[in-house]
Design an enzyme around this catalytic site. Structure first.
Site, PDB file in Angstrom:
ATOM      1  N   LYS A  85       0.820  -1.205   0.000  1.00 40.15           N
ATOM      2  CA  LYS A  85       0.000   0.000   0.000  1.00 40.15           C
ATOM      3  C   LYS A  85       0.855   1.258   0.000  1.00 40.15           C
ATOM      4  O   LYS A  85       0.595   2.194  -0.765  1.00 40.15           O
ATOM      5  CB  LYS A  85      -0.940  -0.005   1.210  1.00 40.15           C
ATOM      6  N   ASP A  99      -6.418   0.374   0.853  1.00 39.29           N
ATOM      7  CA  ASP A  99      -6.335   0.338   2.304  1.00 39.29           C
ATOM      8  C   ASP A  99      -7.643  -0.239   2.838  1.00 39.29           C
ATOM      9  O   ASP A  99      -8.465  -0.757   2.083  1.00 39.29           O
ATOM     10  CB  ASP A  99      -6.043   1.730   2.879  1.00 39.29           C
TER      11      ASP A  99
END
Length: 428
Positions: free
Chosen positions: A314, A333
Site C-alpha cells: 500500500k 487500504d
C-alpha cells in the site's frame, strides 16, 4: 488561524484577523450579547468588549466574503507574490483534494481558505468562483528565491508550482465522463467531481505514508508536522503559527533519530523512518533514485520501493501514484476494501491482506481506467468526507490510510457485471 463562529458571527482581533479558538474565552454572558448582535448587524463592523476588556471586531457570517485578507508575518518571513489561476470548480474541489488523505501539510484556516507548505514556501490558497487565489511566503534569507525581483516572473513561478502540484494539465472533466460510462457511482454523482491527485515530493510522501501504518489521518498529520518542526528548516511564522520545510535526508540522518521519534510518539514507525533514511543515503546513495523510478515500469519501481523497511504494497503504491507519475495504480487500504465490499460485490468477512490486495487493486485498475488512481483518490476522499460528517462514526471510527499493523511492507450503485467480476477474483 481558524475563525470561530459563535451563533452566527465571527470574532476577530483589532486587525480584522479571525481568532483561533484557543485565543478566545467567552462566558455565557458575552455569548448571549454576541447572539443579540448577530441579529442586528447588517454587514457593518462592530466593536464589543469581552470579559478581558480587549476590543474585538464582530462580523456577521454573511459578510465574510468581503473581509480583507490581513496577515501577520514574523520578521524572517516575506510576502513572495500573490496572484490567481483560472480553473473551473468541476476541475478542482480544493478542500477534498487538500484534506483528502494524500498530503498532511495543509489545514483549513477559514471556509475555502487553506495554508500549507510546499518546498521553501508557505502557501495560502483560497477558492473563489472559477479562480484559485494564492499568496506565497518565504524566508527573507532565501536568496535563491528572492533573487527573482520581477513580480511577473514570481507569479509565473508560483503559478507553475501550483499547476504542477495539482497536475492541472490533466483534464478531470474528461476522465469523469469515462468513469461515468463504467461506474454508476460516478454517473449518479455519489462520488463528487474535482478531486485531483497531488504530485508530491517523493521523500516527503514516502515518509508520510510510512507513518500511515495502522494510523488515522489526524494522527499522521500530527506526526508529519512534528517531524518537520524537529528537523526541517524554519520558514517563518504566519498568523502566529511557525512553519518548517520537510527535512532532507541529511537533516534526518541523526544518530538518535529513532529514539527522538519514539519520544514524539511515532512508535514502531520510528525505526522504519530511521532505516529508510539509512537505506536511501548509504545503500542507494543516488540523488536520482526517485527520478529513475519515474521512468521505470510500475513493476520494477514497486520492487525497488518494497526493499525499504516499513514499505509494503500500500505504501509503495501511494508513492507510485502520488510521486512517481504512475496514474493507473490503485492503492488499497481498509476503506478502499470496505468500498469494494459495500458497492462492488466483494464477499464480506474477508479481511484485507496481501493475498487479496492484488485482486482488488487490479479490479479497480480495470474498472476505472484511464487514470484509475485518480478515481481511487476521489472515492477515498469522499469516504473521508462522509465519515467526518457522520455523527455516529466521529466518536467511534478513525479513518485509516493503512492495511494493518502487520503490513509487510458527475459518478455507481451495484452493477451486476462488477459484482460478478470481483466474485471471480475472490475465488482465485
Amino acid at each position: 488561524m481558524v475563525g470561530v463562529e459563535i451563533k452566527g458571527i465571527l470574532v476577530c482581533d483589532q486587525n480584522g484577523l479571525p481568532l483561533a479558538s484557543k485565543d478566545v474565552s467567552i462566558s455565557p454572558g458575552p455569548i448571549a450579547l454576541l447572539s443579540q448582535l448577530a441579529s442586528s448587524l447588517s454587514g457593518q463592523r462592530t466593536t464589543v468588549c469581552l470579559e478581558n476588556s480587549e476590543a474585538f471586531q464582530i462580523y456577521p457570517m454573511n459578510s465574510l466574503t468581503s473581509l480583507p485578507l490581513t496577515s501577520i508575518l514574523s520578521d524572517n518571513l516575506t510576502n513572495y507574490c500573490s496572484g490567481s489561476i483560472s480553473i473551473p470548480l468541476i476541475e478542482l474541489n480544493l478542500k477534498q483534494t487538500l484534506l483528502g488523505g494524500q498530503s498532511f501539510r495543509w489545514f483549513e484556516q477559514n471556509q475555502n481558505e487553506f495554508i500549507g507548505v510546499l518546498g521553501s514556501f508557505i502557501i495560502y490558497l483560497q477558492r473563489g468562483n472559477e479562480n484559485l487565489f494564492y499568496t506565497f511566503y518565504t524566508n527573507v534569507l532565501n536568496k535563491t528565491l528572492l533573487k527573482i525581483t520581477n513580480e511577473n516572473d514570481r507569479q509565473t513561478e508560483a503559478s507553475l508550482i501550483l499547476q504542477n502540484y495539482f497536475q492541472l494539465s490533466v483534464k478531470l472533466y474528461d476522465l469523469f465522463e469515462k468513469w461515468c460510462q463504467s461506474d454508476e457511482r460516478f454517473q449518479n454523482q455519489i462520488i463528487p467531481s474535482g478531486i485531483r491527485v497531488l504530485a508530491q515530493d517523493p521523500l516527503e510522501n514516502l515518509i508520510s505514508f510510512i507513518c500511515s501504518s495502522n494510523n488515522n489521518v489526524q494522527r499522521i498529520t500530527k506526526m508529519v508536522n512534528s517531524l518537520c518542526q524537529e528537523y526541517g528548516k524554519e520558514i517563518g511564522t504566519l498568523n502566529g503559527i511557525t512553519y518548517h520545510e520537510f527535512p532532507t535526508i541529511d537533516e534526518l540522518d541523526k544518530p538518535n533519530l529513532e529514539k527522538r521519534l519514539r519520544e514524539l510518539n511515532f512508535g514502531y514507525r520510528a525505526r522504519y523512518i530511521q532505516e529508510t533514511v539509512k537505506y536511501l543515503k548509504f545503500t542507494i546513495n543516488d540523488a536520482l533514485f526517485f527520478d529513475q523510478l519515474k521512468s521505470s515500469s510500475v513493476t520494477e519501481a514497486r520492487k525497488q520501493l518494497l526493499k525499504i523497511m516499513g514499505v509494503g504494497r500500500k505504501v509503495a503504491d501511494c508513492v507510485l501514484l502520488m510521486s512517481l507519475g504512475k496514474q493507473d495504480v490503485v492503492p488499497v487500504d481498509t476503506h478502499i476494501h470496505a468500498i469494494a465490499v459495500t458497492h462492488y460485490g466483494q464477499r464480506k468477512k474477508i479481511q484485507l491482506n496481501a493475498s487479496n490486495y492484488d485482486g482488488i487493486s487490479s479490479f479497480f485498475e480495470q474498472l476505472w481506467q484511464p487514470y484509475a488512481g485518480w478515481a481511487q483518490a476521489a472515492a477515498f476522499s469522499n469516504e473521508l468526507r462522509l465519515t467526518n460528517n457522520s455523527k455516529s462514526s466521529i466518536q467511534s471510527t478513525s479513518l485509516k490510510r493503512s492495511i494493518s499493523s502487520h503490513e509487510t511492507h458527475n459518478q455507481c450503485q451495484l452493477v451486476n457485471y462488477k459484482k460478478k467480476g470481483l466474485d471471480q477474483l475472490n475465488k482465485k
